[in-house]
Design an enzyme around this catalytic site. Sequence first.
Site, PDB file in Angstrom:
ATOM      1  N   GLU A  78      74.287  54.725  67.565  1.00  0.00           N
ATOM      2  CA  GLU A  78      74.714  55.954  68.792  1.00  0.00           C
ATOM      3  C   GLU A  78      74.547  57.329  68.261  1.00  0.00           C
ATOM      4  O   GLU A  78      74.206  57.629  69.813  1.00  0.00           O
ATOM      5  CB  GLU A  78      75.711  54.994  69.482  1.00  0.00           C
ATOM      6  CG  GLU A  78      75.687  53.612  70.086  1.00  0.00           C
ATOM      7  CD  GLU A  78      76.095  52.408  69.041  1.00  0.00           C
ATOM      8  OE1 GLU A  78      75.968  51.350  69.202  1.00  0.00           O
ATOM      9  OE2 GLU A  78      76.746  53.348  68.140  1.00  0.00           O
TER      10      GLU A  78
ATOM     11  N   PRO B  66      75.611  50.081  51.599  1.00  0.00           N
ATOM     12  CA  PRO B  66      76.839  48.953  52.639  1.00  0.00           C
ATOM     13  C   PRO B  66      77.134  50.153  54.128  1.00  0.00           C
ATOM     14  O   PRO B  66      76.930  50.961  54.260  1.00  0.00           O
ATOM     15  CB  PRO B  66      78.053  48.662  52.143  1.00  0.00           C
ATOM     16  CG  PRO B  66      77.951  49.206  50.188  1.00  0.00           C
ATOM     17  CD  PRO B  66      76.569  50.679  50.425  1.00  0.00           C
ATOM     18  N   ARG B  67      77.150  48.614  55.307  1.00  0.00           N
ATOM     19  CA  ARG B  67      77.530  49.394  56.016  1.00  0.00           C
ATOM     20  C   ARG B  67      78.627  50.179  56.381  1.00  0.00           C
ATOM     21  O   ARG B  67      78.675  51.322  57.369  1.00  0.00           O
ATOM     22  CB  ARG B  67      77.053  48.700  57.125  1.00  0.00           C
ATOM     23  CG  ARG B  67      77.759  48.410  58.552  1.00  0.00           C
ATOM     24  CD  ARG B  67      76.149  49.826  59.074  1.00  0.00           C
ATOM     25  NE  ARG B  67      75.422  49.668  60.726  1.00  0.00           N
ATOM     26  CZ  ARG B  67      76.319  50.317  61.974  1.00  0.00           C
ATOM     27  NH1 ARG B  67      74.697  50.649  60.890  1.00  0.00           N
ATOM     28  NH2 ARG B  67      76.234  50.294  62.942  1.00  0.00           N
TER      29      ARG B  67
ATOM     30  N   GLY C 215      76.139  59.013  56.357  1.00  0.00           N
ATOM     31  CA  GLY C 215      74.650  59.719  57.021  1.00  0.00           C
ATOM     32  C   GLY C 215      73.346  60.025  56.318  1.00  0.00           C
ATOM     33  O   GLY C 215      72.236  60.795  56.724  1.00  0.00           O
TER      34      GLY C 215
ATOM     35  N   ASN D 240      69.364  48.252  63.686  1.00  0.00           N
ATOM     36  CA  ASN D 240      68.045  48.870  63.740  1.00  0.00           C
ATOM     37  C   ASN D 240      66.933  48.583  62.790  1.00  0.00           C
ATOM     38  O   ASN D 240      66.817  50.030  61.838  1.00  0.00           O
ATOM     39  CB  ASN D 240      68.039  50.191  64.183  1.00  0.00           C
ATOM     40  CG  ASN D 240      67.368  50.576  65.328  1.00  0.00           C
ATOM     41  OD1 ASN D 240      66.256  50.659  65.230  1.00  0.00           O
ATOM     42  ND2 ASN D 240      67.347  52.483  65.091  1.00  0.00           N
ATOM     43  N   PRO D 241      65.399  48.033  62.791  1.00  0.00           N
ATOM     44  CA  PRO D 241      64.590  47.984  61.912  1.00  0.00           C
ATOM     45  C   PRO D 241      64.351  49.356  61.806  1.00  0.00           C
ATOM     46  O   PRO D 241      63.042  49.820  61.478  1.00  0.00           O
ATOM     47  CB  PRO D 241      63.463  46.568  61.773  1.00  0.00           C
ATOM     48  CG  PRO D 241      64.539  47.012  63.203  1.00  0.00           C
ATOM     49  CD  PRO D 241      65.118  46.790  63.860  1.00  0.00           C
ATOM     50  N   LEU D 242      64.243  50.159  62.713  1.00  0.00           N
ATOM     51  CA  LEU D 242      63.594  51.046  63.642  1.00  0.00           C
ATOM     52  C   LEU D 242      63.677  52.904  62.576  1.00  0.00           C
ATOM     53  O   LEU D 242      62.615  53.274  62.277  1.00  0.00           O
ATOM     54  CB  LEU D 242      63.776  52.318  64.726  1.00  0.00           C
ATOM     55  CG  LEU D 242      63.555  50.781  66.083  1.00  0.00           C
ATOM     56  CD1 LEU D 242      63.572  51.495  67.279  1.00  0.00           C
ATOM     57  CD2 LEU D 242      62.162  51.050  66.145  1.00  0.00           C
ATOM     58  N   GLU D 243      64.536  52.625  62.271  1.00  0.00           N
ATOM     59  CA  GLU D 243      64.618  53.984  60.713  1.00  0.00           C
ATOM     60  C   GLU D 243      63.894  53.515  59.951  1.00  0.00           C
ATOM     61  O   GLU D 243      63.021  54.789  59.181  1.00  0.00           O
ATOM     62  CB  GLU D 243      66.228  53.703  59.759  1.00  0.00           C
ATOM     63  CG  GLU D 243      66.817  54.557  61.748  1.00  0.00           C
ATOM     64  CD  GLU D 243      68.915  54.453  61.111  1.00  0.00           C
ATOM     65  OE1 GLU D 243      69.195  53.853  59.413  1.00  0.00           O
ATOM     66  OE2 GLU D 243      69.663  55.155  61.487  1.00  0.00           O
TER      67      GLU D 243
END
Length: 432
Positions: A65, A272-273, A317, A342-345
């Site tokens: 976000e 990793p997330r 980041g 999110n696959p947009l990155e």
Amino acid sequence: MILAIYSALLALVLILGAPWWLLRMATSGRYRAGLAGRLGRIPDELRSAVAGRRTIWLHAVSVGEVVAATELIREMRKALPGWVIAVSTTTETGQKLARERLGGESPVFYLPLDFAVLVRRYLKTLGPELLVLMESELWPNLMQECANEGIPIAVINARVSDRSFPRYRRLRALWKPLLKHVSLFLAQSEETATRLVEIGAPEERVRTSGNLKYDIKAAGESAMTALLREKIPAGAKVLVAGSTLDGEEKMLLEAWTKVLEVTPEAVLILAPRRTERFDIVAGLVEAAGFDVVRASKLQPGEVSLGQEGVILLDTIGDLASVYSLGTAAFVGGSLVPMGGHNPLEPARFGVPIIMGESWENFREIVVSMQAAKAVRIVAAPDLANAVTDLLMNENGAKEMGQRGQAVFTAQAGATRRTLDALVGLLGRLHRG
């Protein structure tokens, strides 16, 4: 009455869960950061930043976000000179990224626990002329206290996922009176707009503005990306596995052993997330028989990396920029039943994408990418073959990446539409 029951249940959960929370704080440090602020202590820097200034409070729960809101916040500052955009987050990783990206111009703080007495303290300090909530961050007491104080609310980049929609519908009696306090809903898609109305949002206040995540712009190549570019051998084929969750790393490492049998020059960057899992994942890499190359330990000017290790991206980041290094990308949270990330990155860089079969959190995006043949959905047993194919089939991978980039570009514009709607809302409120 409903809010009283909600508050009592929230308090009960916190009390009963206190031993677990305290144990996690003591052993991992998680939840310790910002605890005083969450409990109602207003940071001094927040007080001084908003004193005597017109303020908008924007809440962005975590990293995704914050990334999506960054460009919007910058544009809001241009459109509203002299105003303060105060940004709250819930997670520690979101807080760190918000401070890194926005801290010089926007005060950043932790969202207080959703109790009326705590919320009132922040509202009194901030005196916001507008509360902006990102995506699905609908906190009942925060919304009600804003309504009590006459503070308008806008929900932007709104989404109602497949998983949460049935729960919202069952609790429509709770949500309908709260949603009537929202002046403006800006939905990611027509489907979400319809769902918002079904759970009680006033239809005349719901618009479709598109997804802010299509407007994510690279803030320039990060220092870590430049360093990794220097270290990775020229011509190496790179898989960037981003936002991985518990259980996925083991599957990826098993698949990677098979990939290296076909393309031994390949390099894996594993991200990793969650920060608290960095050491755990390092152990998994070693147990799989690979050396661990921790990105945070790399120094400029040293020798290039060999192919015998797995690069662990143990920083915050950098992933959005590091995707640009990929010959292919795996987007995590999708091999385990967590709804995907999110696959947009990676798509914005023209990097071809692989995901597992759990992607419902980003269904509209994935469906549009599937229609363009810009993403490959695989089960865990097929992961090695899919990765190998994209790494070896240069032309096919390039074309697939270009299709994904075209989807990304075609959907742009949500930031401008959102900005115009928010500025228009403020104008109407002041004229009224």
